[in-house]
Design a protein around this motif. Structure first.
Motif, mmCIF file in Angstrom:
data_model
loop_
_atom_site.group_PDB
_atom_site.id
_atom_site.type_symbol
_atom_site.label_atom_id
_atom_site.label_comp_id
_atom_site.label_asym_id
_atom_site.label_seq_id
_atom_site.Cartn_x
_atom_site.Cartn_y
_atom_site.Cartn_z
ATOM 1 N N THR A 52 0.848 -1.189 0.000
ATOM 2 C CA THR A 52 0.000 0.000 0.000
ATOM 3 C C THR A 52 0.889 1.246 0.000
ATOM 4 O OG1 THR A 52 -0.059 0.167 2.412
ATOM 5 C CG2 THR A 52 -1.734 -1.233 1.343
ATOM 6 N N ALA A 53 0.270 2.386 -0.242
ATOM 7 C CA ALA A 53 1.020 3.643 -0.187
ATOM 8 C C ALA A 53 1.577 3.866 1.216
ATOM 9 C CB ALA A 53 0.111 4.805 -0.587
ATOM 10 N N GLU A 54 0.816 3.437 2.229
ATOM 11 C CA GLU A 54 1.261 3.607 3.618
ATOM 12 C C GLU A 54 2.453 2.711 3.942
ATOM 13 O OE1 GLU A 54 -0.244 3.165 8.234
ATOM 14 O OE2 GLU A 54 -1.454 2.331 6.596
ATOM 15 N N SER A 55 2.386 1.438 3.567
ATOM 16 C CA SER A 55 3.490 0.526 3.885
ATOM 17 C C SER A 55 4.758 0.916 3.121
ATOM 18 C CB SER A 55 3.105 -0.928 3.586
ATOM 19 O OG SER A 55 2.871 -1.128 2.200
ATOM 20 N N ALA A 56 4.576 1.448 1.898
ATOM 21 C CA ALA A 56 5.737 1.930 1.139
ATOM 22 C C ALA A 56 6.350 3.141 1.851
ATOM 23 C CB ALA A 56 5.320 2.312 -0.277
ATOM 24 N N TYR A 57 5.482 4.033 2.348
ATOM 25 C CA TYR A 57 5.996 5.217 3.045
ATOM 26 C C TYR A 57 6.767 4.823 4.301
ATOM 27 C CZ TYR A 57 6.405 9.278 5.941
ATOM 28 O OH TYR A 57 6.940 10.256 6.737
ATOM 29 N N GLN A 58 6.212 3.902 5.096
ATOM 30 C CA GLN A 58 6.872 3.538 6.355
ATOM 31 C C GLN A 58 8.253 2.925 6.096
ATOM 32 O OE1 GLN A 58 5.538 4.823 8.651
ATOM 33 N NE2 GLN A 58 3.308 4.764 8.491
ATOM 34 N N LEU A 59 8.363 2.130 5.030
ATOM 35 C CA LEU A 59 9.669 1.545 4.705
ATOM 36 C C LEU A 59 10.622 2.639 4.198
ATOM 37 C CD1 LEU A 59 11.268 -1.036 4.694
ATOM 38 C CD2 LEU A 59 10.331 -1.583 2.432
ATOM 39 N N GLY A 60 10.089 3.558 3.404
ATOM 40 C CA GLY A 60 10.908 4.686 2.963
ATOM 41 C C GLY A 60 11.353 5.536 4.136
ATOM 42 N N TYR A 61 10.456 5.735 5.085
ATOM 43 C CA TYR A 61 10.770 6.526 6.281
ATOM 44 C C TYR A 61 11.888 5.853 7.089
ATOM 45 C CZ TYR A 61 9.992 8.916 10.752
ATOM 46 O OH TYR A 61 10.152 9.627 11.915
ATOM 47 N N PHE A 62 11.840 4.523 7.175
ATOM 48 C CA PHE A 62 12.905 3.786 7.863
ATOM 49 C C PHE A 62 14.265 4.092 7.216
ATOM 50 C CE2 PHE A 62 15.745 0.166 7.305
ATOM 51 C CZ PHE A 62 16.147 -0.047 8.622
ATOM 52 N N TYR A 63 14.310 4.029 5.899
ATOM 53 C CA TYR A 63 15.589 4.271 5.203
ATOM 54 C C TYR A 63 16.027 5.737 5.353
ATOM 55 C CZ TYR A 63 15.651 -0.373 3.121
ATOM 56 O OH TYR A 63 15.721 -1.735 2.937
ATOM 57 N N LEU A 64 15.063 6.640 5.409
ATOM 58 C CA LEU A 64 15.385 8.045 5.622
ATOM 59 C C LEU A 64 16.030 8.233 6.996
ATOM 60 C CD1 LEU A 64 15.007 10.665 3.987
ATOM 61 C CD2 LEU A 64 12.853 11.011 5.217
ATOM 62 N N PHE A 76 9.352 5.769 -1.596
ATOM 63 C CA PHE A 76 8.423 6.894 -1.695
ATOM 64 C C PHE A 76 7.835 6.961 -3.111
ATOM 65 C CE2 PHE A 76 11.188 9.013 1.733
ATOM 66 C CZ PHE A 76 10.389 8.531 2.752
ATOM 67 N N GLU A 77 8.667 6.727 -4.111
ATOM 68 C CA GLU A 77 8.179 6.733 -5.492
ATOM 69 C C GLU A 77 7.209 5.583 -5.741
ATOM 70 O OE1 GLU A 77 11.883 8.904 -7.870
ATOM 71 O OE2 GLU A 77 11.904 6.720 -7.595
ATOM 72 N N LYS A 78 7.499 4.411 -5.149
ATOM 73 C CA LYS A 78 6.569 3.286 -5.280
ATOM 74 C C LYS A 78 5.228 3.619 -4.634
ATOM 75 C CE LYS A 78 9.868 -0.518 -5.706
ATOM 76 N NZ LYS A 78 10.393 -1.777 -5.109
ATOM 77 N N GLY A 79 5.296 4.294 -3.476
ATOM 78 C CA GLY A 79 4.065 4.682 -2.783
ATOM 79 C C GLY A 79 3.229 5.624 -3.619
ATOM 80 N N ILE A 80 3.888 6.558 -4.303
ATOM 81 C CA ILE A 80 3.165 7.509 -5.158
ATOM 82 C C ILE A 80 2.539 6.785 -6.350
ATOM 83 C CG2 ILE A 80 3.461 9.487 -6.723
ATOM 84 C CD1 ILE A 80 5.605 10.512 -4.696
ATOM 85 N N THR A 81 3.253 5.803 -6.864
ATOM 86 C CA THR A 81 2.707 4.999 -7.979
ATOM 87 C C THR A 81 1.452 4.257 -7.535
ATOM 88 O OG1 THR A 81 4.913 4.711 -8.912
ATOM 89 C CG2 THR A 81 3.216 3.157 -9.621
#
Length: 576
Positions: A52-64, A76-81
């Motif tokens: 989901t857009a949320e799970s993609a964001y949380q993983l992106g946030y971890f890497y950030l 983040f780009e996957k989440g937007i897609t």
């Protein structure tokens, strides 16, 4: 009431679970506790199971949060897609662009995130604000403050107005004020107010107390800071970063044993990942346990893909006097690290390693000067470096170092030029020494630079005499001009100046040997250049009046007196 990412995850993330029942809240809790391996595993499994857009964001946030913006950008780009209307991914993507110094691209994404949320979602506003100053790039805490605190002129509410009970927003606002640190605007006081508000919102939030302590750290009141840090650990003993931060604070306060004890408490609560092990090696370096630090870092070498490993390894090796390996490690660090991640101490250690190995001393000096340019508190390095080169008898390099210093700062004092002159004097480069003493005198004439110019000039005389003797040795019939003493006027001026300034030279411990030496040198000039034995005798007697135990003058006086006693040879005796 809008909630933070943490509370949103607790309330909403339960719907997204990994195969073993873990949630986004669990992943974020691991991240908060700096158990990065568990955090990544949990958030990756949740994403793999339900993209989901949320799970993609949380993983992106971890890497950030773990300083991997390139990996963060992918998710983040996957989440937007997946869902282009999920605003947090735009905030995250903008942050990765801001780190990469693509300010225009970042601003477009930030604006998109705020537009999608209609500036009513405190969490979105919060993450955009973080993007301006938390992770990297050209920090803009003022933009963050406007988003968090609001802008009445634009009739825009801040995140803290939308979510007044969100302690995390209060903490970030405090960080922004502390980062900007505008004294006239009382940013320090505003930061404290924000941290105090976070504590009142959530008295169990350990990091709020630690941030309160950070204000005392800035004031170098480590005792008060330690008290606040301990309050944080007492509020939530499970908050592992609290032990690490307290450990670092003890190190800053010079309490190394307490520092190590607290860091080891942090280690017990971590998941033992390589980031934590690296941080332990770094911590041991700060505690001056260089051998133990190096042992930890060597075990990580080849496994831990972070340039900073070679930074601390190089520092350790230098402190352990393993200069060749220190240079090797630091050059590896510089080759791998982005330019904006290089700090002053990196240039300092690199420069010292170049000098210590003898590989390229001039380059080493240049790097140390670069360190001073980056950090004005390191200006004492100028003197330390000069002293090290001097004590190592690298006099010409010491002089060069001071000349480079003057070139960098565009200012040189009378003492700077005396240092250059004395260094060249020791290196037996008397012409360059003379030029330096001339510059020193031009800035401010004093007995020190007058003495050194006179003493150095006598060496110029000696060198000229030696060169003349060598020419006559090669060609006894050579017609050479009579030599005149270069030193005479400077020796005479030095003596005159000293006698004018000091009433009793014999009682002046510094001046006494210098004036006796000056009379002695003038005696030599009278004898050798003028063939005036009487004048030489007068000078020697003056020297011995000041210091009757001056051995060189005593010996020369005896020779002069013996010459005067020797009967003069008659012309007719020469014919026989």
């Amino acid at each position: 009431m809008k909630k933070s990412l943490w509370t949103v995850a607790l309330s909403l993330g339960l719907a997204t679970q990994a195969s073993h029942g873990q949630t986004i809240a669990d992943g974020l809790r691991y991240l908060e506790q700096e158990q990065y391996g568990n955090a990544r595993k949990t958030l990756q499994e949740l994403y793999n199971k339900n993209q989901t857009a949320e799970s993609a964001y949380q993983l992106g946030y971890f890497y950030l949060k773990t300083e991997k913006p390139d990996s963060a950008k992918i998710f983040f780009e996957k989440g937007i897609t997946i869902d282009a209307k999920y605003a947090l991914n735009h905030a995250g993507l903008g942050t990765t662009k801001y780190i990469a110094k693509n300010k225009a691209g970042a601003q477009a994404d930030f604006d998109q995130a705020l537009t999608l949320s209609k500036r009513k979602n405190a969490e979105v506003i919060h993450r955009v604000a973080e993007g301006y100053f938390v992770y990297g790039g050209e920090k803009d805490p003022t933009a963050a403050i406007e988003l968090l605190d609001g802008n009445p002129a634009k009739k825009q509410k801040g995140a803290k107005d939308i979510a007044p009970q969100d302690a995390e927003i209060a903490l970030t606002l405090g960080d922004a004020y502390l980062d900007r640190n505008n004294i006239a605007a009382n940013d320090g006081g505003k930061a404290k107010d924000s941290y105090d508000r976070a504590v009142s919102i959530n008295p169990k939030l350990a990091k709020a107390y630690i941030k309160q302590g950070n204000i005392w750290v800035r004031a170098r009141n480590y005792t008060r800071a330690i008290e606040d840090y301990k309050k944080g650990i007492a509020a939530d003993p499970s908050y592992s970063p609290g032990y690490r931060e307290l450990g670092f604070l003890y190190i800053r306060a010079g309490k190394y044993n307490e520092g190590i004890q607290n860091y080891e408490e942090y280690m017990k609560r971590s998941d033992g990942n390589m980031d934590t092990q690296y941080a332990y090696g770094q911590f041991l370096y700060l505690a001056k346990q260089y051998d133990k630090s190096l042992e930890v870092l060597r075990k990580l070498e080849g496994k831990f893909d972070r340039p900073n490993l070679y930074r601390v390894k190089g520092y350790d090796e230098y402190e352990l006097k393993d200069y060749p390996n220190s240079l090797k490690s630091l050059e590896m660090f510089f080759s791998k690290s982005p330019a904006d991640k290089i700090i002053a101490s990196d240039y300092e250690y690199l420069g010292r390693s170049f000098i210590a190995t003898g590989k390229d001393t001039i380059k080493g000096i240049e790097y140390i000067h670069k360190a001073i340019e980056m950090d004005s508190t390191k200006k004492d390095l100028y003197e330390k470096l000069f002293d090290e080169l001097w004590n190592g008898k690298a006099f010409r390099l010491a002089a060069k170092q001071r000349e480079m210093q003057i070139g960098k700062t565009n200012r040189g004092t009378t003492n700077d030029y005396i240092s250059i002159g004395t260094a060249y004097y020791q290196a037996k480069d008397y012409q360059k020494a003379d030029s330096a003493f001339v510059q020193s005198i031009a800035i401010q004439e004093n007995l020190t630079n007058l003495y050194w110019r006179a003493k150095n000039a006598s060496r110029i005389d000696s060198k000229a005499q030696a060169e003349r003797d060598e020419k006559l040795k090669k060609d006894p019939k050579a017609k050479l001009d009579k030599l005149n003493s270069y030193a005479r006027p400077y020796l005479e001026k030095y003596i005159e100046s000293a006698e004018r300034e000091v009433k009793d030279i014999a009682k002046d411990a510094k001046l006494k040997p210098r004036i006796t030496e000056a009379h002695y040198l003038l005696a030599g000039i009278s004898a050798n250049y003028d063939n005036d034995i009487k004048k030489a005798e007068e000078r020697l007697k003056k020297s011995l009046e000041i210091d009757p135990e001056y051995e060189a003058a005593k010996k020369m006086l005896q020779k002069v007196q013996d010459l005067q006693k020797k009967p003069e040879t008659k012309p007719e005796e020469k014919k026989r």
